[in-house]
Design an enzyme around this catalytic site. Structure first.
Site, PDB file in Angstrom:
ATOM      1  CB  ILE A  60      14.321   7.727 -12.171  1.00  0.00           C
ATOM      2  CG1 ILE A  60      12.802   7.926 -12.035  1.00  0.00           C
ATOM      3  CG2 ILE A  60      14.976   7.601 -10.805  1.00  0.00           C
ATOM      4  CD1 ILE A  60      12.060   6.685 -11.562  1.00  0.00           C
ATOM      5  CB  THR A 130       4.141  -2.025  -2.660  1.00  0.00           C
ATOM      6  OG1 THR A 130       2.964  -2.201  -1.885  1.00  0.00           O
ATOM      7  CG2 THR A 130       3.704  -1.849  -4.106  1.00  0.00           C
ATOM      8  CG  ASP A 131       1.770  -5.484   0.939  1.00  0.00           C
ATOM      9  OD1 ASP A 131       1.624  -4.302   0.520  1.00  0.00           O
ATOM     10  OD2 ASP A 131       1.405  -5.845   2.081  1.00  0.00           O
ATOM     11  CD  GLU A 132      -0.565  -0.521  -1.192  1.00  0.00           C
ATOM     12  OE1 GLU A 132      -1.320   0.063  -1.992  1.00  0.00           O
ATOM     13  OE2 GLU A 132      -0.090   0.027  -0.181  1.00  0.00           O
ATOM     14  CE1 TYR A 156       3.006   3.083  -4.864  1.00  0.00           C
ATOM     15  CE2 TYR A 156       1.577   1.641  -3.574  1.00  0.00           C
ATOM     16  CZ  TYR A 156       2.844   2.130  -3.866  1.00  0.00           C
ATOM     17  OH  TYR A 156       3.939   1.668  -3.165  1.00  0.00           O
ATOM     18  CE  LYS A 160       6.743   0.267  -6.359  1.00  0.00           C
ATOM     19  NZ  LYS A 160       8.088   0.922  -6.337  1.00  0.00           N
ATOM     20  CG  ASN A 185       0.566  -0.550   4.601  1.00  0.00           C
ATOM     21  OD1 ASN A 185       0.245  -1.502   3.868  1.00  0.00           O
ATOM     22  ND2 ASN A 185      -0.022   0.628   4.530  1.00  0.00           N
ATOM     23  CE1 TYR A 213      -9.574   8.813   3.863  1.00  0.00           C
ATOM     24  CE2 TYR A 213      -8.217   7.112   2.882  1.00  0.00           C
ATOM     25  CZ  TYR A 213      -8.443   8.441   3.167  1.00  0.00           C
ATOM     26  OH  TYR A 213      -7.546   9.382   2.734  1.00  0.00           O
ATOM     27  NE  ARG A 220      -3.958  -0.891   3.459  1.00  0.00           N
ATOM     28  CZ  ARG A 220      -5.142  -1.288   2.959  1.00  0.00           C
ATOM     29  NH1 ARG A 220      -5.692  -2.411   3.386  1.00  0.00           N
ATOM     30  NH2 ARG A 220      -5.760  -0.569   2.032  1.00  0.00           N
ATOM     31  N   GLY A 289     -12.317   2.001  -4.408  1.00  0.00           N
ATOM     32  CA  GLY A 289     -11.572   0.752  -4.646  1.00  0.00           C
ATOM     33  C   GLY A 289     -10.687   0.342  -3.482  1.00  0.00           C
TER      34      GLY A 289
END
Ligand code: NAD
Ligand code: TYD
Length: 348
Positions: A60, A130-132, A156, A160, A185, A213, A220, A289
């Site tokens: 791209i 994304t919702d992130e 990331y 975005k 997700n 983790y 999520r 984080g």
């Protein structure tokens, strides 16, 4: 519509390509994908001979290639999914996320503007996000709405968020018709086994440890990928330029509850004794984080576009596990790396 889909060989992209190619035979679907480690043409082998489908291998970020595609196929719509998508990779190597997600998106916007600016009628640039980008919620009942301020916290999500800002900037500055959707997700078939659900399905099959983790308390909000594909189809046809749509399934799970459910269903399906796979759970150092909780308010999708998810988490996860168990070849090819040979076999 002559639709340029970017990242169509990836997880979500492959479901969008299949949906648009099969539901809309009158549309031309051009899939531009660089085939990074995440791109897998085996995801599309059931549709890649369709007369309304064209695959182009490329970046791209390559302006002249994009010019060629826009001219040759008279592109009217862009559905932009190509991205680096894994948070753990973004922590290790943020620069490629900036290159692809930020600069790549900016390049795509520039080329679309160049080809469309004489007449924006009938054109649309659709940014799949994304919702992130909204950051992290505390435990409780708060949800991300379309009005929640951006507060990205991982490389990331920062990349975005930056891309989304450029998309909005092109709407306000140049009046390019754009829409953005921010989804929670996803899970389902074709998901690369670096992300939680496919990685753990793979590890359970292989009886390998399941690295949770921290304490596994992070939450999520899970959506079956075909529900996301339907939502994208809906927004592509009915979304209003300049608008943002949040997509989610109201399916919040703590990681540990989800993992235990996965273990129990897999024990049943694999004929193992109850509790056997739970023994594989291993608590490891937390992600740097690590966002605590994501949860989407998808009311706007329901009220304005009449979209609701079809799958509950229970039905979607059964389908997903069945797909991985019935497509062991896909997993074998991905884990051995041989999936990357499909392109040379098909296109050379
Ligand atoms: P993925 O990593 O499975 O696929 C990404 C695809 O983009 C791959 O096929 C890859 O080859 C391609 N690609 C990467 N760099 C490229 C480049 N420079 N030029 C062309 N193609 C390139 O990702 P996914 O999970 O399918 O996510 C797709 C999109 O949806 C992303 O934009 C992601 O941010 C967004 N999204 C994902 C989720 C999720 O849960 N997976 C949720 C919401 C939004
Ligand atoms: P992931 O699938 O990477 O998606 P995202 O970070 O974009 O939400 O991770 C989902 C959740 O699972 C997240 O809270 C991190 C956690 N996780 C683990 O506990 N172990 C793992 O090996 C992975 C990949 C994720």
């Amino acid at each position: 519509m002559n639709i340029l889909i970017t990242g169509g060989a990836g997880f979500i992209g492959s479901h969008i390509v299949r949906r648009l190619v099969t539901h809309y035979p009158a549309y031309q679907i051009i899939n531009l994908d660089l085939l990074t480690y995440a791109g897998n043409l085996e995801n599309l082998k059931d549709v890649d001979q369709s007369p309304n489908y064209t695959f182009v291998k490329g970046d791209i970020g390559d302006e002249s290639l994009l010019d060629e595609i826009f001219t040759k196929h008279n592109i009217t719509h862009v559905v932009h999914l190509a991205a680096e998508s894994h948070v753990d990779r973004s922590i290790k190597d943020p620069l490629v996320f900036i290159k692809t997600n930020v600069l790549g998106t900016a390049n795509l916007l520039q080329v679309a503007k160049k080809h469309w600016q004489e007449n924006y009628e009938g054109k649309l640039f659709y940014q799949v996000s994304t919702d992130e980008v909204y950051g992290s919620l505390n435990m409780g009942f708060d949800l991300f709405t379309e009005k929640t301020a951006y507060d990205p916290r991982s490389p990331y999500s920062a990349s975005k968020a930056s891309a989304d800002h450029f998309v909005r900037a092109f709407y306000h500055t140049y009046h390019m018709p754009v829409v953005i959707s921010n989804c929670s997700n996803n899970y389902g078939p074709n998901h690369f086994p670096e992300k939680l659900i496919p990685l753990f399905i793979h590890n359970i099959i292989q009886k390998k440890s399941l690295p949770v983790y921290g304490k596994g308390e992070n939450i999520r909000d899970w959506l079956y990928v075909e529900d996301h594909a339907r939502a994208i189809d809906c927004i592509l046809h009915k979304g209003q330029p300049g608008e943002t749509y949040n997509i989610g399934g109201h399916n919040e799970w703590t990681n540990i509850d989800l993992i235990k459910l996965l273990c129990d269903i897999m024990d049943r399906k694999l004929g193992r004794s109850a509790g056997e796979s739970r023994e594989l759970i291993t608590y490891v150092t937390d992600r740097a984080g690590h966002d605590l909780r994501y949860a989407i308010d998808a009311t706007k999708m329901e009220v304005e576009l009449d979209w609701l998810p079809v799958e509950t988490f229970e039905t979607g996860i059964e389908k997903t596990i069945d797909w991985y168990l019935n497509n062991k070849e896909w997993l074998d090819h991905v884990t051995s790396g041989s999936y990357q040979e499909y392109y040379s076999k098909m296109y050379h």
